[in-house]
Enzyme design. Sequence first.
Site, short mmCIF file in Angstrom:
data_model
loop_
_atom_site.label_atom_id
_atom_site.label_comp_id
_atom_site.label_asym_id
_atom_site.label_seq_id
_atom_site.Cartn_x
_atom_site.Cartn_y
_atom_site.Cartn_z
N GLY A 1 -2.35 -4.42 -6.34
CA GLY A 1 -1.94 -3.20 -7.01
C GLY A 1 -1.49 -3.51 -8.42
O GLY A 1 -1.59 -4.64 -8.89
N ALA B 1 1.49 -3.63 -9.59
CA ALA B 1 2.72 -4.41 -9.69
C ALA B 1 2.61 -5.79 -9.06
O ALA B 1 3.45 -6.65 -9.32
CB ALA B 1 3.88 -3.65 -9.05
N LEU C 1 -4.33 -9.03 1.21
CA LEU C 1 -4.80 -7.75 1.75
C LEU C 1 -5.24 -6.81 0.65
O LEU C 1 -6.09 -5.95 0.86
CB LEU C 1 -3.69 -7.10 2.58
CG LEU C 1 -3.19 -7.89 3.78
CD1 LEU C 1 -2.08 -7.12 4.49
CD2 LEU C 1 -4.32 -8.17 4.75
N GLY C 2 -4.65 -6.92 -0.53
CA GLY C 2 -5.02 -6.04 -1.62
C GLY C 2 -4.17 -6.31 -2.84
O GLY C 2 -3.16 -7.03 -2.77
N VAL D 1 -0.49 -7.85 -2.32
CA VAL D 1 0.01 -7.71 -0.95
C VAL D 1 -0.68 -8.75 -0.06
O VAL D 1 -1.91 -8.85 -0.05
CB VAL D 1 -0.23 -6.30 -0.39
CG1 VAL D 1 0.30 -6.20 1.04
CG2 VAL D 1 0.44 -5.26 -1.26
N ASP E 1 7.27 7.16 -7.43
CA ASP E 1 5.82 6.90 -7.48
C ASP E 1 5.15 7.39 -6.20
O ASP E 1 4.38 6.67 -5.57
CB ASP E 1 5.56 5.40 -7.69
CG ASP E 1 4.14 5.12 -8.19
OD1 ASP E 1 3.50 6.06 -8.72
OD2 ASP E 1 3.68 3.99 -8.05
#
Length: 417
Positions: A18, A20, A15-16, A23, A130
């Site tokens: 980041g 870290a 899905l994406g 996902v 965060d």
Amino acid sequence: MARKIGSRYTAHQILGRGSAGTVWLGEGPDGPVAVKLLREDLASDQELVGRFVQERSALLGLEHPHIVTVRDLVVDGNDLALVMDLVRGTDLRTRLDRERRLAPEAAVAIVADVADALAAAHAAGVVHRDVKPENVLLDMQGPLGPGGAHPALLTDFGIAKLIDSPRRAGPRATAPATRIIGTPDYLAPEIVEGLPPRASVDIYALATVLYELLAGFTPFGGGHPGAVLRRHVTETVVPLPGIPDELWQLIVQCLAKAPASRLRASELTVRLRELLPMLAGMPPLDVDEPDDADEDRPEPEELPAGPAPRRGAVSLVPGGPGPSPESNRDTHTSMRVPGPEELAGGALGTARVPRPAGGHRPGAARHRADAVRRRRLLLTGAAALLAAAVGVGGWLAASDDDPPRTPGTHHSVPSRP
């Protein structure tokens, strides 16, 4: 493309990505889930894996209507993953990118939801660390709230803490904090100064998000990351034109440099919801982003180097708005903590001043006059050097018929050793 995550989950589609990890849209025993698979270098760190397991009970115990529930933590071979509820919607960054700024009523309603989530987390002893638009998801299937806002849910609890925990130098000792993990625009001053993050850092970050939802830009962002960090410590914000004074005073209090001066999350939730009736029907603010006050100011060489971090979004909805599955837009910066002399390197004063749409930024004329003055001085100096060069050349030409000079008596400029 499907892959197993532990023994109970299957990841089907990215899905994406980041800073870290990645996902995935996954499937578990109870239906669809979102699986955040941490980076391989993190998963191979045995000390981090140990902390990950220790945080399990705290993260699994966070249940609240405005928190994306963590269902499971998976440690399996090289896989380190958080299994979370799948939110059918988008994230706040994507909405900001689309609309630039929100109407005050909708902005305050969203931030009140997030403050409510933080109140529950802080009561459980968990600091998010965060808070930013990328980590606020909007549930498009939930009931509409004030200003037509969709319910907001806070996600990614514990990620920054896991990554930023100090390495042990011995059985009991820990190495001193020498770096900053986070997104510069939202970092509280005490984090910049190297102090341990407590619940008040989340309040500061959330007030920054509220400012950004109203204005379309963050109060201390813009330019080199080192300049952004310095502004958090040394500069103050000025009022946004067009919002009620009660709302502005609330923002100012939560952006206080002293952590003890900020509201608690539970207090902020109540105060924000009390303001909603007076904000009903107000249109988005009509202000332009200020010019970068630091564009002509060279950065100290000691400040962390590198490009400003790019903002990104991780959508938890298949096919929803957001970055493409192949995008890799980092939203974190890892930098050392600047020293006191570096933080004091910038002039004390007010941060970038918002201006009405189409208007000139206050002080812009002075900056232009200074730039013209500097150019004139440079031109004058260049003209003087040119004249001197012409004079020297004429003198040399006139002296061509002179007798040879004795070594050691010529008029040369000695070179530096």
